[in-house]
Enzyme design. Structure first.
Site, PDB file in Angstrom:
ATOM      1  N   HIS A  17     -62.127 -33.455  20.831  1.00  0.00           N
ATOM      2  CA  HIS A  17     -61.198 -32.795  19.898  1.00  0.00           C
ATOM      3  C   HIS A  17     -61.162 -31.284  20.157  1.00  0.00           C
ATOM      4  CE1 HIS A  17     -62.553 -36.187  17.012  1.00  0.00           C
ATOM      5  NE2 HIS A  17     -61.316 -36.473  17.341  1.00  0.00           N
ATOM      6  N   LYS A  41     -61.022 -45.634   4.088  1.00  0.00           N
ATOM      7  CA  LYS A  41     -62.164 -45.661   5.007  1.00  0.00           C
ATOM      8  C   LYS A  41     -63.373 -45.046   4.327  1.00  0.00           C
ATOM      9  CE  LYS A  41     -59.928 -45.323   9.527  1.00  0.00           C
ATOM     10  NZ  LYS A  41     -59.760 -44.422  10.663  1.00  0.00           N
ATOM     11  N   ARG A  90     -56.479 -40.095  25.505  1.00  0.00           N
ATOM     12  CA  ARG A  90     -57.615 -40.265  26.410  1.00  0.00           C
ATOM     13  C   ARG A  90     -57.303 -41.241  27.525  1.00  0.00           C
ATOM     14  NH1 ARG A  90     -61.475 -41.598  21.540  1.00  0.00           N
ATOM     15  NH2 ARG A  90     -59.542 -42.680  21.164  1.00  0.00           N
ATOM     16  N   SER A 129     -65.260 -40.367  18.088  1.00  0.00           N
ATOM     17  CA  SER A 129     -66.137 -40.118  16.937  1.00  0.00           C
ATOM     18  C   SER A 129     -66.940 -41.370  16.612  1.00  0.00           C
ATOM     19  CB  SER A 129     -65.323 -39.716  15.710  1.00  0.00           C
ATOM     20  OG  SER A 129     -64.640 -38.531  15.942  1.00  0.00           O
TER      21      SER A 129
HETATM   22  O1  PNS Z   1     -58.249 -39.299  14.217  1.00  0.00           O
HETATM   23  P1  PNS Z   1     -57.392 -40.489  13.904  1.00  0.00           P
HETATM   24  O2  PNS Z   1     -58.036 -41.347  12.834  1.00  0.00           O
HETATM   25  O3  PNS Z   1     -56.988 -41.278  15.127  1.00  0.00           O
HETATM   26  O4  PNS Z   1     -56.018 -39.877  13.266  1.00  0.00           O
HETATM   27  C1  PNS Z   1     -54.972 -40.718  12.817  1.00  0.00           C
HETATM   28  C2  PNS Z   1     -53.954 -39.920  11.982  1.00  0.00           C
HETATM   29  C3  PNS Z   1     -54.655 -39.144  10.900  1.00  0.00           C
HETATM   30  C4  PNS Z   1     -53.201 -38.960  12.868  1.00  0.00           C
HETATM   31  C5  PNS Z   1     -52.931 -40.927  11.379  1.00  0.00           C
HETATM   32  O5  PNS Z   1     -53.615 -42.022  10.861  1.00  0.00           O
HETATM   33  C6  PNS Z   1     -52.105 -40.299  10.258  1.00  0.00           C
HETATM   34  O6  PNS Z   1     -51.344 -39.391  10.458  1.00  0.00           O
HETATM   35  N1  PNS Z   1     -52.293 -40.850   9.054  1.00  0.00           N
HETATM   36  C7  PNS Z   1     -51.620 -40.372   7.847  1.00  0.00           C
HETATM   37  C8  PNS Z   1     -50.753 -41.468   7.268  1.00  0.00           C
HETATM   38  C9  PNS Z   1     -49.408 -41.511   7.998  1.00  0.00           C
HETATM   39  O7  PNS Z   1     -48.674 -40.547   8.050  1.00  0.00           O
HETATM   40  N2  PNS Z   1     -49.082 -42.667   8.584  1.00  0.00           N
HETATM   41  C10 PNS Z   1     -47.780 -42.861   9.234  1.00  0.00           C
HETATM   42  C11 PNS Z   1     -47.917 -43.097  10.686  1.00  0.00           C
HETATM   43  S1  PNS Z   1     -47.876 -44.837  10.968  1.00  0.00           S
END
Ligand code: PNS
Length: 166
Positions: A17, A41, A90, A129
């Site tokens: 990150h 979560k 990645r 993570s």
């Molecule tokens: O680090 P991560 O868990 O891979 O990040 C995922 C993240 C936070 C970018 C994604 O889950 C997100 O933006 N969630 C907020 C809810 C949302 O907007 N969902 C719509 C997209 S399907």
């Protein structure tokens, strides 16, 4: 001013990150790293802890700000007048998931929120993570994965969890 948001769980932030943060901060005038408050979560670190960790880990990059959000990214982005989300890729396995999120966000926001991908530096391509947490939970070495102060905080958490269970 070119501003972008880098959203994620960051539970906890890894060198992968931080590599994306550093590189994105050179592309944009302001980069807002925003921690998702996902109530579904059970994270290792609370949102406040993750925000504080990110602040400490990015304190030498002046144009990085750290924030948090709940709910949909498009709503948060609209509130903050942000139109670009940054994400790291990645491997091919990330691609499908990321493509779906990026396209959903673009569609739901009527084209107001677009996503830019940076490919993770090869040295960090293996990092996540969740693998860092798993290694640490078994007492393995995570010094190549996270900054030293984060390593200590992760081990403290597992010690606390262990004590609570005993
Ligand atoms: O680090 P991560 O868990 O891979 O990040 C995922 C993240 C936070 C970018 C994604 O889950 C997100 O933006 N969630 C907020 C809810 C949302 O907007 N969902 C719509 C997209 S399907």
């Amino acid at each position: 001013m070119k501003r972008a948001v880098y959203p994620g769980s960051f539970d906890p932030v890894t060198y992968g990150h931080l590599d994306i943060i550093r590189r994105a901060s050179q592309i944009f005038d302001v980069l807002i790293v925003s921690v998702l408050n996902n109530k579904e979560k059970t994270p290792l670190f609370s949102v406040e802890e993750r925000v504080n960790i990110l602040r400490e880990a990015t304190k030498d990059i002046p144009n990085v700000q750290v924030d948090s959000f709940s709910g949909l990214l498009i709503n948060y982005a609209a509130e903050k007048d942000l139109h670009i989300a940054v994400r790291g890729l990645r491997a091919i396995t990330d691609f499908e998931y990321e493509l779906q999120i990026a396209q959903t966000n673009r569609k739901l926001s009527d084209g107001k929120l677009d996503t830019m991908f940076l490919t993770t530096s090869l040295e960090y391509a293996y990092l996540s993570s969740s693998s860092v947490k798993e290694i640490a939970s078994f007492g393995g070495d995570i010094s190549q994965c996270v900054p030293e102060f984060v390593e200590k905080l992760i081990y403290d958490k597992y010690r606390i969890r262990k004590q609570n269970k005993e």
